[in-house]
Design an enzyme around this catalytic site. Sequence first.
Site, PDB file in Angstrom:
ATOM      1  N   LYS A  22      23.465  31.478 -10.795  1.00 17.05           N
ATOM      2  CA  LYS A  22      23.349  32.635 -11.361  1.00 17.05           C
ATOM      3  C   LYS A  22      24.847  33.394 -10.788  1.00 17.05           C
ATOM      4  CE  LYS A  22      20.595  34.171  -7.496  1.00 17.05           C
ATOM      5  NZ  LYS A  22      19.036  34.616  -7.238  1.00 17.05           N
ATOM      6  N   TYR A  59      46.581  51.589   6.811  1.00 13.37           N
ATOM      7  CA  TYR A  59      45.955  52.873   6.727  1.00 13.37           C
ATOM      8  C   TYR A  59      45.154  53.464   7.770  1.00 13.37           C
ATOM      9  CZ  TYR A  59      47.230  51.961   1.591  1.00 13.37           C
ATOM     10  OH  TYR A  59      47.807  51.735   0.532  1.00 13.37           O
TER      11      TYR A  59
HETATM   12  C1  LIG Z   1      18.899  33.704  -6.166  1.00 13.91           C
HETATM   13  C2  LIG Z   1      17.544  32.861  -6.344  1.00 13.91           C
HETATM   14  C3  LIG Z   1      17.287  31.563  -5.613  1.00 13.91           C
HETATM   15  C4  LIG Z   1      18.271  31.031  -4.809  1.00 13.91           C
HETATM   16  O1  LIG Z   1      18.311  31.747  -3.585  1.00 13.91           O
HETATM   17  P1  LIG Z   1      19.063  31.112  -2.370  1.00 13.91           P
HETATM   18  O2  LIG Z   1      18.787  31.613  -1.243  1.00 13.91           O
HETATM   19  O3  LIG Z   1      20.637  31.276  -2.783  1.00 13.91           O
HETATM   20  O4  LIG Z   1      18.972  29.615  -2.293  1.00 13.91           O
HETATM   21  C5  LIG Z   1      16.138  31.179  -5.792  1.00 13.91           C
HETATM   22  N1  LIG Z   1      15.067  31.613  -6.729  1.00 13.91           N
HETATM   23  C6  LIG Z   1      15.135  32.925  -7.189  1.00 13.91           C
HETATM   24  C7  LIG Z   1      14.065  33.524  -7.904  1.00 13.91           C
HETATM   25  C8  LIG Z   1      16.423  33.500  -7.151  1.00 13.91           C
HETATM   26  O5  LIG Z   1      16.719  34.612  -7.693  1.00 13.91           O
END
Ligand SMILES: *Cc1c(COP(=O)(O)O)cnc(C)c1O
Length: 365
Positions: A38, A261
Amino acid sequence: MPPVSPPRAWAEIDLAALRHNLGVAREVSGCRVMAVVKAGAYGHGLEEIARVLADEDIAFFGVANVGEARRISNAGIDTRIYLLGATWSEERAEIVDREWTPCLSSLDEARHFSDLATSANKRLKCHLAVDTGMGRGGFVPEELPCLLPELEALKGIEIEGVGSHLPSADEDENFTREQFTRFAEIVAKLGGRDRFEWIHLSNSAGLLGYDNSPCNLVRPGLMLYGISPLPGHQQRLRNVMSLKSRVTLIRELPAGHGVSYGREFITERPTRVATVGAGYGDGYPRSLSGKGTEVVIQDRRFPLLGRVTMDQIMIDVTDTTVEVGDEVELFGPDVRVDELAAKAGTIAWEILTGITPRVTRVHRS
Ligand SMILES: *Cc1c(COP(=O)(O)O)cnc(C)c1O
Protein backbone atom coordinates in the site's frame (compact mmCIF):
# COMPACT_ATOMS: atom_id res chain seq x y z
CA MET A 1 17.75 17.66 -25.88
CA PRO A 2 17.40 19.67 -22.67
CA PRO A 3 20.65 20.05 -20.69
CA VAL A 4 21.29 17.16 -18.30
CA SER A 5 20.26 18.18 -14.80
CA PRO A 6 20.70 15.53 -12.12
CA PRO A 7 18.02 15.48 -9.42
CA ARG A 8 18.79 17.37 -6.22
CA ALA A 9 17.38 14.51 -4.14
CA TRP A 10 16.87 10.89 -5.05
CA ALA A 11 16.03 7.60 -3.35
CA GLU A 12 18.14 4.55 -4.16
CA ILE A 13 16.14 1.35 -3.75
CA ASP A 14 18.04 -1.89 -3.27
CA LEU A 15 15.93 -4.69 -4.74
CA ALA A 16 18.31 -7.44 -3.60
CA ALA A 17 17.77 -6.23 -0.03
CA LEU A 18 14.00 -6.35 -0.59
CA ARG A 19 14.26 -10.01 -1.69
CA HIS A 20 16.47 -10.78 1.30
CA ASN A 21 13.91 -9.27 3.71
CA LEU A 22 11.11 -11.27 2.10
CA GLY A 23 13.21 -14.38 2.73
CA VAL A 24 13.48 -13.41 6.40
CA ALA A 25 9.70 -12.98 6.62
CA ARG A 26 9.20 -16.49 5.24
CA GLU A 27 11.85 -18.11 7.36
CA VAL A 28 10.79 -16.53 10.66
CA SER A 29 7.05 -17.09 10.23
CA GLY A 30 6.94 -20.40 8.38
CA CYS A 31 3.93 -18.91 6.54
CA ARG A 32 3.07 -17.82 3.01
CA VAL A 33 3.38 -14.06 2.49
CA MET A 34 0.94 -11.33 1.58
CA ALA A 35 3.37 -8.53 0.64
CA VAL A 36 1.88 -5.24 1.80
CA VAL A 37 2.53 -2.68 -0.94
CA LYS A 38 0.00 0.00 0.00
CA ALA A 39 0.95 3.68 -0.32
CA GLY A 40 3.18 3.09 -3.33
CA ALA A 41 4.97 0.20 -1.60
CA TYR A 42 5.69 2.49 1.37
CA GLY A 43 7.11 5.09 -1.01
CA HIS A 44 9.41 2.64 -2.82
CA GLY A 45 7.44 2.64 -6.10
CA LEU A 46 4.36 0.42 -6.40
CA GLU A 47 4.82 -1.08 -9.87
CA GLU A 48 8.59 -1.57 -9.51
CA ILE A 49 8.30 -3.29 -6.15
CA ALA A 50 5.30 -5.38 -7.18
CA ARG A 51 7.14 -6.59 -10.29
CA VAL A 52 10.08 -7.80 -8.21
CA LEU A 53 7.95 -9.49 -5.57
CA ALA A 54 5.64 -11.10 -8.12
CA ASP A 55 8.58 -13.27 -9.19
CA GLU A 56 9.10 -14.46 -5.60
CA ASP A 57 6.04 -16.68 -5.21
CA ILE A 58 4.07 -14.53 -2.83
CA ALA A 59 0.43 -15.43 -2.18
CA PHE A 60 -1.11 -11.92 -2.34
CA PHE A 61 -0.32 -8.25 -2.61
CA GLY A 62 -1.99 -6.24 0.15
CA VAL A 63 -3.18 -2.82 -1.03
CA ALA A 64 -5.18 -0.02 0.58
CA ASN A 65 -7.67 0.62 -2.18
CA VAL A 66 -8.90 -0.07 -5.69
CA GLY A 67 -6.64 2.58 -7.23
CA GLU A 68 -3.57 0.67 -6.05
CA ALA A 69 -5.06 -2.66 -7.12
CA ARG A 70 -5.64 -1.23 -10.60
CA ARG A 71 -2.05 -0.07 -10.91
CA ILE A 72 -0.75 -3.57 -10.11
CA SER A 73 -3.20 -5.30 -12.46
CA ASN A 74 -2.57 -2.77 -15.22
CA ALA A 75 1.16 -3.46 -14.93
CA GLY A 76 0.36 -6.98 -16.13
CA ILE A 77 1.04 -8.62 -12.77
CA ASP A 78 -1.28 -11.54 -12.05
CA THR A 79 -0.48 -12.25 -8.38
CA ARG A 80 -3.70 -12.11 -6.34
CA ILE A 81 -4.56 -8.75 -4.83
CA TYR A 82 -6.12 -8.32 -1.40
CA LEU A 83 -7.89 -5.10 -0.41
CA LEU A 84 -6.93 -4.30 3.19
CA GLY A 85 -9.53 -1.58 3.68
CA ALA A 86 -13.25 -1.14 3.09
CA THR A 87 -14.54 -0.62 -0.45
CA TRP A 88 -17.09 1.85 -1.85
CA SER A 89 -20.14 0.19 -3.30
CA GLU A 90 -19.38 1.82 -6.70
CA GLU A 91 -16.06 -0.05 -6.80
CA ARG A 92 -17.41 -3.51 -6.24
CA ALA A 93 -18.38 -4.43 -9.80
CA GLU A 94 -14.77 -3.92 -10.86
CA ILE A 95 -13.52 -5.90 -7.87
CA VAL A 96 -15.73 -8.81 -8.92
CA ASP A 97 -14.73 -8.44 -12.56
CA ARG A 98 -10.99 -8.35 -11.85
CA GLU A 99 -11.24 -10.98 -9.08
CA TRP A 100 -9.49 -8.93 -6.42
CA THR A 101 -10.04 -10.22 -2.90
CA PRO A 102 -11.94 -8.00 -0.47
CA CYS A 103 -12.12 -8.44 3.27
CA LEU A 104 -15.65 -8.30 4.61
CA SER A 105 -16.74 -6.30 7.64
CA SER A 106 -20.51 -6.45 7.24
CA LEU A 107 -23.33 -8.59 5.94
CA ASP A 108 -24.41 -5.73 3.64
CA GLU A 109 -21.07 -5.69 1.83
CA ALA A 110 -21.14 -9.48 1.57
CA ARG A 111 -24.63 -9.43 0.07
CA HIS A 112 -23.65 -6.74 -2.43
CA PHE A 113 -20.56 -8.67 -3.58
CA SER A 114 -22.62 -11.82 -3.82
CA ASP A 115 -25.32 -10.14 -5.94
CA LEU A 116 -22.77 -8.58 -8.29
CA ALA A 117 -20.88 -11.86 -8.65
CA THR A 118 -24.06 -13.84 -9.25
CA SER A 119 -25.14 -11.54 -12.06
CA ALA A 120 -21.65 -11.82 -13.57
CA ASN A 121 -21.84 -15.61 -13.29
CA LYS A 122 -18.94 -15.64 -10.89
CA ARG A 123 -18.10 -16.69 -7.38
CA LEU A 124 -15.83 -14.14 -5.67
CA LYS A 125 -13.29 -15.28 -3.10
CA CYS A 126 -13.51 -13.13 0.03
CA HIS A 127 -11.95 -13.08 3.49
CA LEU A 128 -13.73 -12.43 6.76
CA ALA A 129 -12.18 -9.60 8.73
CA VAL A 130 -12.53 -10.08 12.48
CA ASP A 131 -11.94 -7.23 14.91
CA THR A 132 -9.88 -8.65 17.79
CA GLY A 133 -8.74 -5.27 19.09
CA MET A 134 -7.85 -2.83 16.32
CA GLY A 135 -11.25 -1.16 16.19
CA ARG A 136 -10.90 -0.18 12.52
CA GLY A 137 -12.75 -2.83 10.54
CA GLY A 138 -14.10 -6.34 10.62
CA PHE A 139 -16.88 -8.22 12.34
CA VAL A 140 -17.05 -8.15 16.12
CA PRO A 141 -16.24 -11.75 17.13
CA GLU A 142 -19.45 -12.21 19.15
CA GLU A 143 -21.67 -11.63 16.11
CA LEU A 144 -19.88 -14.12 13.86
CA PRO A 145 -21.17 -17.55 14.94
CA CYS A 146 -24.68 -16.30 14.31
CA LEU A 147 -23.83 -14.49 11.03
CA LEU A 148 -21.62 -17.14 9.47
CA PRO A 149 -24.48 -19.35 8.24
CA GLU A 150 -26.02 -16.31 6.53
CA LEU A 151 -22.68 -15.43 4.93
CA GLU A 152 -22.13 -19.01 3.84
CA ALA A 153 -25.54 -19.06 2.21
CA LEU A 154 -24.59 -16.26 -0.20
CA LYS A 155 -24.14 -18.00 -3.54
CA GLY A 156 -21.91 -15.39 -5.21
CA ILE A 157 -19.10 -15.39 -2.66
CA GLU A 158 -16.76 -17.99 -1.27
CA ILE A 159 -15.30 -17.20 2.15
CA GLU A 160 -11.84 -18.68 1.72
CA GLY A 161 -9.99 -16.81 4.47
CA VAL A 162 -10.16 -15.13 7.83
CA GLY A 163 -7.95 -12.34 9.10
CA SER A 164 -7.51 -9.88 11.92
CA HIS A 165 -5.05 -7.11 12.75
CA LEU A 166 -2.68 -6.35 15.64
CA PRO A 167 -2.87 -2.82 17.09
CA SER A 168 0.12 -3.06 19.42
CA ALA A 169 2.44 -5.90 18.49
CA ASP A 170 5.41 -3.54 18.84
CA GLU A 171 4.18 -1.97 22.09
CA ASP A 172 2.28 -4.43 24.26
CA GLU A 173 3.47 -8.02 24.36
CA ASN A 174 0.89 -9.28 26.87
CA PHE A 175 -2.06 -7.89 24.96
CA THR A 176 -0.67 -9.27 21.69
CA ARG A 177 -0.10 -12.78 23.09
CA GLU A 178 -3.62 -12.80 24.38
CA GLN A 179 -4.84 -11.53 21.01
CA PHE A 180 -3.12 -14.43 19.21
CA THR A 181 -4.85 -16.85 21.59
CA ARG A 182 -8.25 -15.22 21.12
CA PHE A 183 -7.86 -15.16 17.34
CA ALA A 184 -6.92 -18.86 17.32
CA GLU A 185 -10.01 -19.66 19.43
CA ILE A 186 -12.31 -17.67 17.15
CA VAL A 187 -10.90 -19.32 14.04
CA ALA A 188 -11.24 -22.76 15.65
CA LYS A 189 -14.85 -22.04 16.55
CA LEU A 190 -15.58 -21.07 12.95
CA GLY A 191 -14.11 -24.29 11.60
CA GLY A 192 -10.33 -23.79 11.66
CA ARG A 193 -7.96 -24.99 8.95
CA ASP A 194 -10.57 -27.32 7.48
CA ARG A 195 -12.87 -24.40 6.88
CA PHE A 196 -10.42 -21.65 5.78
CA GLU A 197 -7.67 -21.83 3.20
CA TRP A 198 -6.05 -18.65 4.56
CA ILE A 199 -5.68 -17.60 8.20
CA HIS A 200 -3.77 -14.40 8.89
CA LEU A 201 -3.11 -12.00 11.73
CA SER A 202 0.46 -10.65 11.65
CA ASN A 203 1.98 -7.43 10.41
CA SER A 204 5.78 -7.12 10.62
CA ALA A 205 5.91 -6.90 14.42
CA GLY A 206 3.54 -9.85 14.86
CA LEU A 207 5.53 -11.88 12.37
CA LEU A 208 8.90 -11.18 14.00
CA GLY A 209 7.98 -11.26 17.67
CA TYR A 210 5.36 -14.00 18.06
CA ASP A 211 4.55 -17.61 17.30
CA ASN A 212 2.52 -17.59 14.10
CA SER A 213 1.53 -21.25 14.19
CA PRO A 214 -2.22 -20.45 14.39
CA CYS A 215 -1.82 -18.87 10.90
CA ASN A 216 -0.59 -19.85 7.45
CA LEU A 217 -0.29 -16.36 5.97
CA VAL A 218 1.48 -13.20 7.22
CA ARG A 219 1.13 -9.61 6.03
CA PRO A 220 4.51 -7.88 6.37
CA GLY A 221 4.96 -4.30 5.21
CA LEU A 222 7.68 -2.35 6.99
CA MET A 223 10.09 -5.25 7.45
CA LEU A 224 10.15 -5.93 3.70
CA TYR A 225 11.53 -2.41 3.36
CA GLY A 226 14.28 -3.20 5.85
CA ILE A 227 13.05 -1.69 9.11
CA SER A 228 12.10 -3.86 12.07
CA PRO A 229 9.41 -2.48 14.36
CA LEU A 230 11.05 -4.62 17.08
CA PRO A 231 14.66 -3.42 17.55
CA GLY A 232 15.89 -6.92 18.46
CA HIS A 233 15.31 -8.16 14.91
CA GLN A 234 16.86 -5.23 13.03
CA GLN A 235 20.19 -6.94 12.38
CA ARG A 236 18.54 -9.65 10.25
CA LEU A 237 17.16 -7.10 7.78
CA ARG A 238 18.88 -5.16 5.03
CA ASN A 239 18.21 -1.49 4.28
CA VAL A 240 16.19 -0.93 1.10
CA MET A 241 15.70 2.82 0.59
CA SER A 242 18.47 5.40 0.93
CA LEU A 243 17.45 9.04 0.60
CA LYS A 244 20.32 10.94 -0.95
CA SER A 245 21.27 14.41 -2.07
CA ARG A 246 24.39 16.40 -2.84
CA VAL A 247 26.28 19.35 -1.44
CA THR A 248 25.31 22.30 -3.64
CA LEU A 249 27.40 25.01 -1.94
CA ILE A 250 30.18 25.33 0.64
CA ARG A 251 30.47 28.59 2.54
CA GLU A 252 32.55 30.00 5.40
CA LEU A 253 30.44 31.83 7.96
CA PRO A 254 31.91 33.95 10.77
CA ALA A 255 31.08 33.37 14.45
CA GLY A 256 27.74 34.88 15.46
CA HIS A 257 26.01 34.27 12.10
CA GLY A 258 22.48 32.86 12.00
CA VAL A 259 21.67 29.76 9.94
CA SER A 260 18.22 29.13 8.42
CA TYR A 261 14.72 30.46 9.17
CA GLY A 262 14.08 31.86 12.60
CA ARG A 263 17.87 32.07 13.24
CA GLU A 264 17.49 29.36 15.88
CA PHE A 265 21.07 28.33 15.25
CA ILE A 266 23.85 30.92 15.59
CA THR A 267 27.45 29.92 14.80
CA GLU A 268 29.69 29.92 17.86
CA ARG A 269 32.91 29.89 15.84
CA PRO A 270 33.94 30.43 12.23
CA THR A 271 31.99 27.61 10.56
CA ARG A 272 32.27 25.87 7.22
CA VAL A 273 28.68 25.29 6.16
CA ALA A 274 27.57 22.88 3.41
CA THR A 275 24.22 23.58 1.78
CA VAL A 276 22.51 20.35 0.64
CA GLY A 277 19.76 20.12 -2.00
CA ALA A 278 16.96 18.41 -0.06
CA GLY A 279 14.33 19.56 2.42
CA TYR A 280 10.81 19.00 3.63
CA GLY A 281 9.57 19.41 0.04
CA ASP A 282 11.22 16.04 -0.53
CA GLY A 283 9.76 14.51 2.61
CA TYR A 284 12.74 15.12 4.91
CA PRO A 285 10.69 16.17 7.93
CA ARG A 286 10.91 19.76 9.10
CA SER A 287 10.42 18.42 12.63
CA LEU A 288 14.04 17.15 12.48
CA SER A 289 15.16 20.76 13.04
CA GLY A 290 17.08 21.34 16.28
CA LYS A 291 16.94 17.64 17.34
CA GLY A 292 20.60 16.70 16.95
CA THR A 293 19.89 15.24 13.51
CA GLU A 294 22.87 14.09 11.48
CA VAL A 295 23.58 13.22 7.85
CA VAL A 296 26.39 11.10 6.41
CA ILE A 297 28.96 12.47 3.95
CA GLN A 298 32.15 10.56 3.04
CA ASP A 299 31.25 7.88 5.64
CA ARG A 300 31.15 10.41 8.49
CA ARG A 301 28.25 11.89 10.39
CA PHE A 302 27.74 15.66 10.34
CA PRO A 303 25.19 17.76 12.24
CA LEU A 304 22.25 19.56 10.68
CA LEU A 305 22.30 23.30 11.46
CA GLY A 306 19.10 25.25 12.08
CA ARG A 307 15.76 24.48 10.50
CA VAL A 308 15.05 22.20 7.57
CA THR A 309 13.79 24.40 4.71
CA MET A 310 11.63 23.29 1.80
CA ASP A 311 14.43 22.54 -0.63
CA GLN A 312 17.70 22.86 1.26
CA ILE A 313 19.39 22.05 4.54
CA MET A 314 22.62 23.29 6.05
CA ILE A 315 25.31 21.03 7.55
CA ASP A 316 28.36 21.83 9.67
CA VAL A 317 31.43 20.52 7.80
CA THR A 318 34.06 22.58 9.63
CA ASP A 319 37.63 21.15 9.36
CA THR A 320 36.78 18.58 6.69
CA THR A 321 37.43 18.01 3.01
CA VAL A 322 33.72 17.93 2.11
CA GLU A 323 33.22 19.60 -1.29
CA VAL A 324 30.47 20.76 -3.61
CA GLY A 325 29.00 17.73 -5.38
CA ASP A 326 29.68 15.28 -2.54
CA GLU A 327 26.93 12.74 -1.98
CA VAL A 328 24.91 13.06 1.23
CA GLU A 329 22.95 10.22 2.88
CA LEU A 330 19.91 11.69 4.63
CA PHE A 331 18.81 8.21 5.65
CA GLY A 332 19.87 4.73 4.65
CA PRO A 333 22.17 2.06 6.05
CA ASP A 334 24.17 4.56 8.16
CA VAL A 335 21.37 6.76 9.49
CA ARG A 336 18.36 4.45 9.68
CA VAL A 337 14.95 5.88 8.99
CA ASP A 338 13.72 4.75 12.41
CA GLU A 339 16.48 6.84 14.03
CA LEU A 340 15.21 9.87 12.11
CA ALA A 341 11.61 9.02 12.94
CA ALA A 342 12.38 9.00 16.66
CA LYS A 343 14.06 12.42 16.36
CA ALA A 344 11.16 13.78 14.32
CA GLY A 345 8.61 12.45 16.84
CA THR A 346 7.02 10.11 14.31
CA ILE A 347 7.36 6.55 12.99
CA ALA A 348 9.39 5.06 10.13
CA TRP A 349 6.18 4.26 8.18
CA GLU A 350 5.26 7.96 8.03
CA ILE A 351 8.68 9.11 6.82
CA LEU A 352 8.90 6.44 4.09
CA THR A 353 5.39 7.11 2.79
CA GLY A 354 6.03 10.86 3.01
CA ILE A 355 8.90 10.94 0.49
CA THR A 356 7.41 13.17 -2.17
CA PRO A 357 7.06 12.60 -5.94
CA ARG A 358 9.82 15.14 -6.59
CA VAL A 359 12.34 12.57 -5.32
CA THR A 360 13.54 10.40 -8.21
CA ARG A 361 13.38 6.71 -7.32
CA VAL A 362 16.36 4.74 -8.64
CA HIS A 363 15.83 0.97 -8.47
CA ARG A 364 18.93 -1.21 -8.34
CA SER A 365 18.82 -4.97 -8.66
C1 LIG B 1 -0.40 -1.88 6.78
C2 LIG B 1 -0.89 -3.18 7.22
C3 LIG B 1 -0.02 -4.25 7.42
C4 LIG B 1 1.49 -4.11 7.34
O1 LIG B 1 1.97 -3.53 8.54
P1 LIG B 1 3.52 -3.36 8.86
O2 LIG B 1 3.54 -2.92 10.27
O3 LIG B 1 4.04 -2.30 7.94
O4 LIG B 1 4.16 -4.66 8.64
C5 LIG B 1 -0.56 -5.48 7.72
N1 LIG B 1 -1.90 -5.65 7.84
C6 LIG B 1 -2.77 -4.63 7.68
C7 LIG B 1 -4.23 -4.88 7.83
C8 LIG B 1 -2.30 -3.37 7.38
O5 LIG B 1 -3.17 -2.35 7.25
